[in-house]
Design a protein around this motif. Structure first.
Motif, PDB file in Angstrom:
ATOM      1  N   HIS A  88       0.803  -1.226   0.000  1.00  0.00           N
ATOM      2  CA  HIS A  88       0.000   0.000   0.000  1.00  0.00           C
ATOM      3  C   HIS A  88       0.839   1.281   0.000  1.00  0.00           C
ATOM      4  N   ARG A  89       2.148   1.137   0.239  1.00  0.00           N
ATOM      5  CA  ARG A  89       3.018   2.323   0.271  1.00  0.00           C
ATOM      6  C   ARG A  89       4.346   1.962  -0.379  1.00  0.00           C
ATOM      7  N   VAL A  90       4.661   2.631  -1.468  1.00  0.00           N
ATOM      8  CA  VAL A  90       5.863   2.323  -2.246  1.00  0.00           C
ATOM      9  C   VAL A  90       6.614   3.617  -2.530  1.00  0.00           C
ATOM     10  N   MET A  91       7.884   3.647  -2.120  1.00  0.00           N
ATOM     11  CA  MET A  91       8.692   4.846  -2.321  1.00  0.00           C
ATOM     12  C   MET A  91      10.042   4.436  -2.900  1.00  0.00           C
ATOM     13  N   ASP A  92      10.278   4.842  -4.128  1.00  0.00           N
ATOM     14  CA  ASP A  92      11.532   4.497  -4.800  1.00  0.00           C
ATOM     15  C   ASP A  92      12.722   5.066  -4.031  1.00  0.00           C
ATOM     16  N   GLN A  93      13.801   4.289  -3.982  1.00  0.00           N
ATOM     17  CA  GLN A  93      15.008   4.647  -3.240  1.00  0.00           C
ATOM     18  C   GLN A  93      14.747   4.777  -1.735  1.00  0.00           C
ATOM     19  N   PHE A  94      13.723   4.071  -1.261  1.00  0.00           N
ATOM     20  CA  PHE A  94      13.428   4.053   0.164  1.00  0.00           C
ATOM     21  C   PHE A  94      12.960   2.662   0.568  1.00  0.00           C
ATOM     22  N   GLY A  99       1.293  -5.451   4.545  1.00  0.00           N
ATOM     23  CA  GLY A  99       0.870  -6.074   5.795  1.00  0.00           C
ATOM     24  C   GLY A  99      -0.422  -5.550   6.376  1.00  0.00           C
ATOM     25  N   ASP A 100      -1.130  -4.696   5.624  1.00  0.00           N
ATOM     26  CA  ASP A 100      -2.392  -4.131   6.110  1.00  0.00           C
ATOM     27  C   ASP A 100      -3.537  -4.682   5.271  1.00  0.00           C
ATOM     28  N   GLN A 101      -4.432  -5.429   5.897  1.00  0.00           N
ATOM     29  CA  GLN A 101      -5.540  -6.026   5.157  1.00  0.00           C
ATOM     30  C   GLN A 101      -6.519  -4.994   4.612  1.00  0.00           C
ATOM     31  N   THR A 102      -6.508  -3.778   5.166  1.00  0.00           N
ATOM     32  CA  THR A 102      -7.404  -2.739   4.639  1.00  0.00           C
ATOM     33  C   THR A 102      -6.809  -2.044   3.425  1.00  0.00           C
ATOM     34  N   GLY A 103      -5.481  -2.197   3.239  1.00  0.00           N
ATOM     35  CA  GLY A 103      -4.815  -1.565   2.106  1.00  0.00           C
ATOM     36  C   GLY A 103      -4.679  -0.067   2.221  1.00  0.00           C
ATOM     37  N   THR A 104      -4.900   0.468   3.414  1.00  0.00           N
ATOM     38  CA  THR A 104      -4.863   1.920   3.604  1.00  0.00           C
ATOM     39  C   THR A 104      -3.633   2.397   4.366  1.00  0.00           C
ATOM     40  N   GLY A 105      -2.963   1.481   5.090  1.00  0.00           N
ATOM     41  CA  GLY A 105      -1.860   1.861   5.957  1.00  0.00           C
ATOM     42  C   GLY A 105      -2.322   2.180   7.363  1.00  0.00           C
ATOM     43  N   SER A 142       1.077  -5.909  12.223  1.00  0.00           N
ATOM     44  CA  SER A 142       1.299  -6.794  11.079  1.00  0.00           C
ATOM     45  C   SER A 142       2.052  -6.118   9.949  1.00  0.00           C
ATOM     46  N   GLN A 143       2.087  -4.795   9.931  1.00  0.00           N
ATOM     47  CA  GLN A 143       2.706  -4.108   8.807  1.00  0.00           C
ATOM     48  C   GLN A 143       4.229  -4.173   8.872  1.00  0.00           C
ATOM     49  N   PHE A 144       4.848  -4.387   7.719  1.00  0.00           N
ATOM     50  CA  PHE A 144       6.302  -4.404   7.622  1.00  0.00           C
ATOM     51  C   PHE A 144       6.723  -3.783   6.305  1.00  0.00           C
ATOM     52  N   PHE A 145       7.999  -3.456   6.214  1.00  0.00           N
ATOM     53  CA  PHE A 145       8.517  -2.885   4.971  1.00  0.00           C
ATOM     54  C   PHE A 145       9.835  -3.545   4.617  1.00  0.00           C
ATOM     55  N   ILE A 146      10.228  -3.377   3.363  1.00  0.00           N
ATOM     56  CA  ILE A 146      11.500  -3.904   2.865  1.00  0.00           C
ATOM     57  C   ILE A 146      12.265  -2.745   2.253  1.00  0.00           C
ATOM     58  N   THR A 147      13.464  -2.487   2.767  1.00  0.00           N
ATOM     59  CA  THR A 147      14.242  -1.351   2.278  1.00  0.00           C
ATOM     60  C   THR A 147      14.784  -1.610   0.880  1.00  0.00           C
ATOM     61  N   VAL A 195       2.947   5.395  -8.817  1.00  0.00           N
ATOM     62  CA  VAL A 195       2.189   5.548  -7.569  1.00  0.00           C
ATOM     63  C   VAL A 195       1.343   6.811  -7.595  1.00  0.00           C
ATOM     64  N   SER A 196       0.371   6.852  -6.703  1.00  0.00           N
ATOM     65  CA  SER A 196      -0.520   7.992  -6.594  1.00  0.00           C
ATOM     66  C   SER A 196       0.216   9.208  -6.041  1.00  0.00           C
ATOM     67  N   LYS A 197      -0.134  10.350  -6.569  1.00  0.00           N
ATOM     68  CA  LYS A 197       0.390  11.618  -6.062  1.00  0.00           C
ATOM     69  C   LYS A 197      -0.662  12.376  -5.253  1.00  0.00           C
ATOM     70  N   ASP A 198      -1.862  11.817  -5.186  1.00  0.00           N
ATOM     71  CA  ASP A 198      -2.919  12.446  -4.401  1.00  0.00           C
ATOM     72  C   ASP A 198      -2.613  12.316  -2.918  1.00  0.00           C
ATOM     73  N   ARG A 199      -2.939  13.353  -2.175  1.00  0.00           N
ATOM     74  CA  ARG A 199      -2.605  13.371  -0.756  1.00  0.00           C
ATOM     75  C   ARG A 199      -3.275  12.221   0.003  1.00  0.00           C
ATOM     76  N   ALA A 200      -4.502  11.901  -0.336  1.00  0.00           N
ATOM     77  CA  ALA A 200      -5.246  10.876   0.400  1.00  0.00           C
ATOM     78  C   ALA A 200      -4.698   9.483   0.169  1.00  0.00           C
ATOM     79  N   THR A 201      -4.078   9.267  -0.975  1.00  0.00           N
ATOM     80  CA  THR A 201      -3.550   7.932  -1.306  1.00  0.00           C
ATOM     81  C   THR A 201      -2.085   8.013  -1.720  1.00  0.00           C
ATOM     82  N   LEU A 202      -1.357   8.950  -1.154  1.00  0.00           N
ATOM     83  CA  LEU A 202       0.024   9.216  -1.558  1.00  0.00           C
ATOM     84  C   LEU A 202       0.888   7.953  -1.490  1.00  0.00           C
TER      85      LEU A 202
END
Length: 406
Positions: A88-94, A99-105, A142-147, A195-202
């Motif tokens: 649900h959250r993807v940031m290049d070079q980061f 891990g979120d079943q709602t897909g919202t973070g 449950s949420q996790f990230f991969i660098t 990825v989205s550039k909108d603030r609500a789904t950034l």
């Protein structure tokens, strides 16, 4: 009929063995350990899990992945938690986060647990698996990230190995629990999706990237003996005590380093006078000019001049205009606002000063001047403060100018 049944049984056994061997063959080059095979719509990543270093965090992940977590609601038990969840959250070079079943973070598995931290596990390369949280030390779920790249600011420890003040606002502390050993190119492909550039789904991918399934692979006797449910059930409640023990060890290291620095301070200033005071707390005072003999009382407000230095001699603050000019930190705006003048402070324990400064001040008479060594734990501690780095021992020149008029 018996021959037919036997033939079918042998046939099924061969087929089953074939599938098992095929699956194992994909990972036959792995060393013993506990692994997570993360199958996504962009490809498969394989992560080694640090179950010996951070057993509770790994047990949480494994329990969720296999649907056996003891804190899952009954409606979720028996179902692999991460299957069909999006990134649900993807940031290049980061990093890439999931891990979120709602897909919202904003979702969680219905429980939270404390961070399990190991100073040797760092965000020092791409492919590190780490727990996402909503701030502080008690918001893991449950949420996790991969660098994708090294990102040391996410570490719970600073470059010197000191635990950061993770419970304070805007201090980033995340618990590493695994590392990709295969599939870095998959991580990279996910991090590069639109990825989205909108603030609500950034930073949410415009086209869903999905975890199809996570398979836990146990190789070797130790990994096969790792019981995620038992580990989480028995050890999760121990995390607060383990953290306190870590903090106590960190504080003792700071005190030990401060003792060495205090000795250096005494040697460097031995010619200033022979009226040394060494407090049990760790401050060292040298009276450089005797006072008038008038001791303020607890109802008084005193006017104080001072100059503060790091223990390497760098001036970071002063009320003396000439000192600021000499050391090259003079600020004209500060001068116009009257900052180069004695500041008022109540002469009692309620004074809003760092503990070491306050302790020294309350020993001083009107007109007295002193040079004071303040160990880091009685200064600003483990959090940076403007030009003062974390865990800095400080040296102050303090002057009690007079008792303020009432």
């Amino acid at each position: 009929m018996k021959l037919f049944t036997t033939t079918i049984t042998i046939f099924l056994a061969v087929i089953t063995l074939g599938f098992t061997s095929c699956k194992s063959a994909n990972h036959q080059d792995l060393e013993d350990g506990l692994y997570a095979e993360i199958k996504t719509t962009k490809g498969t990543m394989l992560a080694k899990l640090f179950y010996k270093e951070v057993p509770v965090t790994v047990a949480n992940f494994v329990g969720l992945a296999e649907g056996t977590h003891p804190k899952l609601a009954d409606s979720l038990k028996g179902k692999p938690y991460y299957n069909d969840i999006i990134f649900h959250r993807v940031m290049d070079q980061f990093m890439i986060q999931t891990g979120d079943q709602t897909g919202t973070g904003r979702g969680n598995p219905g429980f939270r647990f404390m961070s399990e931290l190991d100073p040797n596990l760092k965000h020092d390369k791409g492919g590190m698996l780490s727990m996402a949280n909503s701030g502080g030390l008690n918001t893991n779920g449950s949420q996790f990230f991969i660098t994708e790249v090294p990102y040391p600011s996410l570490d719970a420890f600073d470059a010197s190995g000191n635990l950061k003040p993770c419970d304070q606002p805007r201090v980033s502390c995340h618990a590493v629990f695994g590392q990709l050993v295969k599939g870095l190119e998959v991580q990279d492909s996910i991090s590069n999706v639109a990825v989205s550039k909108d603030r609500a789904t950034l930073n949410k991918p415009l086209e869903d990237v999905v975890i199809n399934e996570i398979n836990i692979i146990r190789k070797g006797a130790d990994a096969k003996a790792f019981d995620a449910v038992k580990v989480f059930t028995e050890q999760e409640s121990e995390l607060p005590a383990r953290l306190e023990k870590m903090k106590e060890a960190q504080l003792q290291k700071q005190k030990d380093r401060a003792k060495v620095a205090a000795e250096s301070f005494k040697k460097a200033n031995k010619d200033l006078g022979d009226e040394f005071y060494e407090s049990p707390t760790g401050i060292v005072m040298i009276t450089t000019e005797k006072g008038s003999g008038v001791q303020p009382n607890s109802a008084d407000t005193v006017l104080v001049n001072c100059a503060g230095y790091l223990d390497n001699g760098t001036l970071f603050y002063t009320t003396y205009k000439d000192v600021a000019q000499k050391e090259g930190i003079y600020n004209e705006v500060a001068d116009e606002r009257g900052f180069y003048a004695p500041f008022p402070s109540v002469y009692n324990s309620s004074a809003t000063l760092v503990p070491g400064f306050k302790e020294a001040l309350l020993r001083m008479e009107v007109g007295e001047k002193a040079k004071v060594f303040i160990p880091s734990h009685l200064g600003y501690g483990s959090r940076p403060n403007g030009p003062i780095p974390a865990n800095s021992n400080l040296i102050f020149e303090i002057e009690v100018v007079k008792i303020a008029d009432k």
